[in-house]
Design an enzyme around this catalytic site. Structure first.
Site, PDB file in Angstrom:
ATOM      1  N   LYS A 111      69.975 -20.917 -26.598  1.00  0.00           N
ATOM      2  CA  LYS A 111      68.984 -19.974 -26.056  1.00  0.00           C
ATOM      3  C   LYS A 111      68.044 -19.494 -27.153  1.00  0.00           C
ATOM      4  CE  LYS A 111      70.650 -19.316 -21.802  1.00  0.00           C
ATOM      5  NZ  LYS A 111      70.762 -18.738 -20.543  1.00  0.00           N
ATOM      6  N   LYS A 191      75.419 -34.831 -18.550  1.00  0.00           N
ATOM      7  CA  LYS A 191      76.614 -34.078 -18.140  1.00  0.00           C
ATOM      8  C   LYS A 191      76.348 -33.404 -16.784  1.00  0.00           C
ATOM      9  CE  LYS A 191      79.005 -29.798 -19.125  1.00  0.00           C
ATOM     10  NZ  LYS A 191      78.535 -28.572 -18.629  1.00  0.00           N
ATOM     11  N   LYS A 194      75.871 -27.371 -12.939  1.00  0.00           N
ATOM     12  CA  LYS A 194      75.122 -26.604 -11.936  1.00  0.00           C
ATOM     13  C   LYS A 194      73.703 -26.359 -12.421  1.00  0.00           C
ATOM     14  CE  LYS A 194      79.116 -24.158 -11.424  1.00  0.00           C
ATOM     15  NZ  LYS A 194      79.818 -22.980 -11.901  1.00  0.00           N
TER      16      LYS A 194
HETATM   17  P1  ADP Z   1      78.636 -25.670 -15.046  1.00  0.00           P
HETATM   18  O1  ADP Z   1      78.322 -26.361 -16.349  1.00  0.00           O
HETATM   19  O2  ADP Z   1      78.337 -26.555 -13.886  1.00  0.00           O
HETATM   20  O3  ADP Z   1      78.000 -24.303 -14.944  1.00  0.00           O
HETATM   21  P2  ADP Z   1      81.073 -24.200 -15.555  1.00  0.00           P
HETATM   22  O4  ADP Z   1      80.511 -23.743 -16.854  1.00  0.00           O
HETATM   23  O5  ADP Z   1      81.257 -23.187 -14.491  1.00  0.00           O
HETATM   24  O6  ADP Z   1      80.198 -25.434 -15.017  1.00  0.00           O
HETATM   25  O7  ADP Z   1      82.469 -24.907 -15.825  1.00  0.00           O
HETATM   26  C1  ADP Z   1      83.752 -24.609 -15.289  1.00  0.00           C
HETATM   27  C2  ADP Z   1      84.766 -25.567 -15.919  1.00  0.00           C
HETATM   28  O8  ADP Z   1      84.428 -26.920 -15.595  1.00  0.00           O
HETATM   29  C3  ADP Z   1      84.783 -25.511 -17.461  1.00  0.00           C
HETATM   30  O9  ADP Z   1      86.104 -25.722 -17.930  1.00  0.00           O
HETATM   31  C4  ADP Z   1      83.891 -26.638 -17.860  1.00  0.00           C
HETATM   32  O10 ADP Z   1      84.168 -27.125 -19.148  1.00  0.00           O
HETATM   33  C5  ADP Z   1      84.241 -27.681 -16.784  1.00  0.00           C
HETATM   34  N1  ADP Z   1      83.114 -28.596 -16.576  1.00  0.00           N
HETATM   35  C6  ADP Z   1      81.884 -28.273 -16.084  1.00  0.00           C
HETATM   36  N2  ADP Z   1      81.088 -29.355 -16.019  1.00  0.00           N
HETATM   37  C7  ADP Z   1      81.830 -30.395 -16.491  1.00  0.00           C
HETATM   38  C8  ADP Z   1      81.575 -31.796 -16.668  1.00  0.00           C
HETATM   39  N3  ADP Z   1      80.406 -32.335 -16.329  1.00  0.00           N
HETATM   40  N4  ADP Z   1      82.554 -32.567 -17.189  1.00  0.00           N
HETATM   41  C9  ADP Z   1      83.763 -32.037 -17.528  1.00  0.00           C
HETATM   42  N5  ADP Z   1      84.073 -30.728 -17.369  1.00  0.00           N
HETATM   43  C10 ADP Z   1      83.129 -29.913 -16.861  1.00  0.00           C
END
Ligand code: ADP
Ligand code: TRP
Length: 326
Positions: A111, A191, A194
């Site tokens: 950021k 990757k 969301k």
């Molecule tokens: P996002 O990146 O979609 O906002 P979160 O930060 O809420 O997802 O992640 C919740 C859990 O899912 C965490 O443990 C995160 O490391 C895992 N996670 C999120 N996206 C991935 C991905 N593309 N591959 C592997 N693990 C993921």
């Protein structure tokens, strides 16, 4: 042995969340770990979520946890903000946390690099996450690779505190990140996240799911030509859903030629349905009995809080904060 993890209620869960993290929660439950799984609602506030949406997302994650197969009789399912001791511990831990440790955190650095306005909540994020982990004396933290640095920060803080007082107050946590699902790719090959709009949602309606899968980005190799399975998104996502024999079958079809991305996407859609439909069914049933779901969360939060209170008591005693209000 205790396993702990949390997911932020910032939207609907996608298959990256499932394969990267939640699937491991269930695996540790099967191995009889004492599981602590929570909805990390305090963690969302730095982005000012719309209040009604935050509440809705929170209940959705509780439903997701139960639909995955987390069993409230075996694992503690709770809401972060129902255990205010986490904030108390984060405050205390802040005194054992060098500023530089937080300044090096990816979320903050990213950021800053984009010149975005940063609030203290975002800067403080890894400290709150450390408190989440250390409060419950967790041995193992199943997360995706993007969270590895945060678990390392928790380790550093715990070591610093224990060293300072020459006492093993905190358990030093280990991240658990299986290599093959450390970074689940999104529909565009980056990757899945969301925030990148490249997700395949676990419990989306049929039409949305179909649209997301059909939207997977592929190259323009003509149908009849052979294709390298390893560099294509459809295959890389398909692999998550099927056993080795079935993924080898698709790989062979790609290599042989005459097999297009459209065919593969159709097979993927079927595999996704076969995998998630039983969970989806359970989720729909659970959603019809929200009183039960609320009870699960309330009881889980009470259990979590009783553990949290003991840790904070011990920490206060260790640092010499007199009195005991509990
Ligand atoms: P996002 O990146 O979609 O906002 P979160 O930060 O809420 O997802 O992640 C919740 C859990 O899912 C965490 O443990 C995160 O490391 C895992 N996670 C999120 N996206 C991935 C991905 N593309 N591959 C592997 N693990 C993921
Ligand atoms: N920061 C994690 C994420 O963005 C969520 C989280 C908060 C978490 N506290 C945690 C994960 C403690 C594991 C342990 O996905």
């Amino acid at each position: 042995m205790r396993a702990l993890s949390g997911i932020k209620p910032t939207g609907t869960l996608h298959i990256g969340n499932y394969f990267g993290a939640a699937k491991q929660f269930e695996m540790f439950q099967q191995k009889n770990y004492e599981g602590f799984y929570f909805i990390a609602d305090y963690h969302t506030l730095n982005a000012y979520p719309e209040p009604a949406k935050l509440t809705e997302n929170t209940w959705n994650i509780v439903l997701d946890y139960l639909a995955f197969g987390l069993d409230p009789h075996k694992s503690v399912l709770f809401l972060q903000s129902q255990v205010p001791e986490v904030v108390e511990l984060a405050f205390i831990l802040g005194n054992y946390t060098p500023m530089g440790l937080l300044q090096r955190a990816h979320s903050y650095k990213d950021k800053t690099a984009k010149n975005e306005l940063i609030n203290v909540g975002l800067f403080y994020y890894p400290l709150l996450m450390s408190a989440d982990i250390l409060l419950y004396k967790s041995n193992i933290v199943p997360v995706g690779k993007d969270q590895k640095q945060h678990v390392e920060i928790a380790r550093d803080i715990a070591e610093k505190f224990n060293m300072h007082y020459q006492k093993d107050v905190f358990v030093i946590p280990e991240p658990y990140i299986p290599e093959d699902v450390a970074i689940v790719p999104g529909t565009d090959g980056q990757k899945m996240s969301k925030s990148y709009g490249n997700t395949i949602e676990m419990f989306a309606d049929d039409s949305v799911l179909k649209k997301q899968i059909m939207g997977i980005v592929t190259d323009s190799t003509p149908l009849e030509e052979p294709k390298d399975p390893d560099t294509n998104n459809v295959y890389n996502i398909y692999k998550l859903f099927v056993d080795k024999a079935r993924s080898a079958e698709m790989a062979a079809k790609f290599r042989a030629g005459g097999y297009g991305y459209g065919h593969a996407k159709k097979e993927l859609l079927e595999a996704v349905h076969a995998f998630f439909d039983p969970m989806r069914k359970r989720r729909t049933e659970l959603a019809q009995n929200m009183d039960h779901v609320e009870k699960v969360l309330r009881e889980g939060s009470e259990k979590a809080r009783s553990v949290a209170i003991e840790t904070v008591k011990e920490v206060k005693k260790t640092v010499g904060l007199a009195g005991n209000i509990y």
